[in-house]
Design an enzyme around this catalytic site. Structure first.
Site, PDB file in Angstrom:
ATOM      1  N   HIS A  73     178.707 -60.680  47.646  1.00 51.44           N
ATOM      2  CA  HIS A  73     177.839 -59.263  47.094  1.00 51.44           C
ATOM      3  C   HIS A  73     176.289 -59.790  46.935  1.00 51.44           C
ATOM      4  O   HIS A  73     175.604 -58.838  46.870  1.00 51.44           O
ATOM      5  CB  HIS A  73     178.499 -59.022  45.827  1.00 51.44           C
ATOM      6  CG  HIS A  73     178.053 -59.823  44.667  1.00 51.44           C
ATOM      7  ND1 HIS A  73     178.769 -60.793  44.042  1.00 51.44           N
ATOM      8  CD2 HIS A  73     176.946 -59.822  44.016  1.00 51.44           C
ATOM      9  CE1 HIS A  73     178.401 -61.351  42.884  1.00 51.44           C
ATOM     10  NE2 HIS A  73     177.248 -60.874  42.848  1.00 51.44           N
TER      11      HIS A  73
ATOM     12  N   ASP B 299     184.933 -62.815  47.508  1.00 56.29           N
ATOM     13  CA  ASP B 299     183.359 -62.870  47.057  1.00 56.29           C
ATOM     14  C   ASP B 299     182.818 -63.937  47.735  1.00 56.29           C
ATOM     15  O   ASP B 299     181.844 -64.578  46.829  1.00 56.29           O
ATOM     16  CB  ASP B 299     183.115 -62.580  45.707  1.00 56.29           C
ATOM     17  CG  ASP B 299     181.843 -61.928  45.506  1.00 56.29           C
ATOM     18  OD1 ASP B 299     181.160 -61.395  46.412  1.00 56.29           O
ATOM     19  OD2 ASP B 299     181.486 -61.797  43.994  1.00 56.29           O
TER      20      ASP B 299
ATOM     21  N   SER C 141     174.441 -64.977  40.401  1.00 55.31           N
ATOM     22  CA  SER C 141     175.489 -64.992  41.241  1.00 55.31           C
ATOM     23  C   SER C 141     175.488 -65.910  42.405  1.00 55.31           C
ATOM     24  O   SER C 141     174.463 -65.985  43.040  1.00 55.31           O
ATOM     25  CB  SER C 141     175.424 -63.535  41.689  1.00 55.31           C
ATOM     26  OG  SER C 141     175.846 -62.772  40.807  1.00 55.31           O
TER      27      SER C 141
END
Length: 364
Positions: A101, A131, A209
């Site tokens: 992402h 992911d 992230s």
């Protein structure tokens, strides 16, 4: 004019009287700093925090996702930042691991190393269901210290963990915490379930992230991927993809450029069919691909005959792992590779049997 002169004369007399009446010791003291209090050596946990950060930070990178945008007043197209995230060096060949992402909306990406040198990145492969994404940069080997890889299968709640990332664009930030829970389930961008996620209270904020979650030995145990927070900032609950999954998927992305899925060559019925027919929990088959692994193993789909539904097969386990849903079956199969053999537990008309199949390569 006379009033002004009188006032000035009065002020001069008052000032002179004031200066002669003040004692010498009332003068302003010098602005000396306070004495520094001595301290002892750093505590053992502080020293370990420092050591982990120093060792791992050289392997942590900043990722800037780039996109193309047309100038409003002209036809010029320029590349602009779409967002930032974190990644880490996987090997000395320049492979960088991050979250899918982080680069999902990007047309290109730049990777900034710990020494602030920046390189244009090439996309190697992605697996949105977990992911994960792998990029590659052309940097000198000396600048690419791979992060040490640990294991996640033996983690325990209460273990100390460290997260290194670039929250809010602030590079090389360390937060500490513990493993607060294990075997959590989170949803990927494709709405597939990521099982076995690590829950931590180490602060994870936007920009973290794709960064590493480390154990107290400085080994990678997870990839920070999500936070649970109504405000979008850390609220004490963060999640990481377990490193055992990462270490299984990343080498396959590097080798094949994508996650090559093993397949049985079947189409699954919706769960409502199991409920309507009183079938056991599992994957009921409504189509079996001609010549595929399932057909060669003798599996049969449910069909509609002249007298109603003709019983077919329900897959209830893969290699002794219980299967309740299609997502369960896909997760079990993804731990295998095309050409591997698997043992299915199959139910038909209330009778259970074991079936050996050789998995094929999916076309997607």
């Amino acid at each position: 004019m006379q009033l002004t002169l009188r006032t000035a004369r009065w002020l001069l007399l008052f000032s002179a009287a004031l200066s002669t009446s003040l004692p010498a010791e009332a003068a302003a003291p010098p602005a000396a700093p306070r004495a520094v209090a001595p301290r002892g050596p750093l505590a053992a946990d502080e020293l370990n925090n420092i050591a982990v950060f120093k060792a791992a930070s050289h392997s942590v990178v900043n990722i800037t996702a780039l996109g193309y945008e047309r100038d409003f007043f002209s036809t010029n197209v320029q590349q602009v930042p779409r967002g930032t995230g974190t990644g880490f060096v996987w090997d000395d060949k320049g492979h960088i691991v991050t979250n899918f992402h982080v680069i999902q909306e990007a047309n290109a990406a730049r990777v900034t190393l710990a020494d602030q040198t920046s390189y244009r990145a090439q996309l190697v492969g992605v697996f949105p269901d977990r992911d994960l994404a792998v990029l590659k940069i052309d940097a000198p080997m000396a600048k690419l210290p791979p992060i040490p890889v640990g294991v996640s299968r033996d983690l325990q709640v209460g273990q100390k963990v460290y997260a290194i990332g670039n929250p809010f664009g602030l590079d090389q930030t360390l937060t500490t915490g513990i493993v607060s829970a294990l075997n959590r389930e989170i949803e990927s961008v494709t709405r597939r379930t990521i099982r076995g996620a690590i829950q931590t209270d180490a602060a994870i904020n936007p920009g973290n992230s794709g960064g590493p979650l480390l154990d107290s030995a400085g080994r990678l145990i997870g990839v920070n991927t999500a936070i649970y927070s109504p405000s979008g900032a850390s609220a004490g609950i963060g999640f990481a993809i377990p490193v055992d999954e990462v270490n299984r998927i990343v080498p396959r992305l590097i080798r094949d450029g994508r996650m090559v899925r093993p397949t049985l060559g079947v189409t699954a019925a919706p769960p409502s069919l199991n409920r309507a027919l009183g079938l056991p929990a599992g994957v009921a088959l409504v189509r079996v691909q001609p010549g595929g692994p399932a057909q060669r193993a003798g599996l049969q789909p449910f069909t509609r005959g002249n007298q109603g539904i003709v019983q077919g097969d329900v897959i209830t386990a893969v290699n002794e792992e219980t299967i309740d849903t299609l997502d369960d079956m896909l997760n079990a199969l993804e731990r295998l590779q095309p050409g591997d053999k698997a043992t299915l537990t199959v139910s038909r008309a209330g009778k259970s049997r074991k079936v050996a199949v050789t998995l094929a390569e999916s076309e997607d």
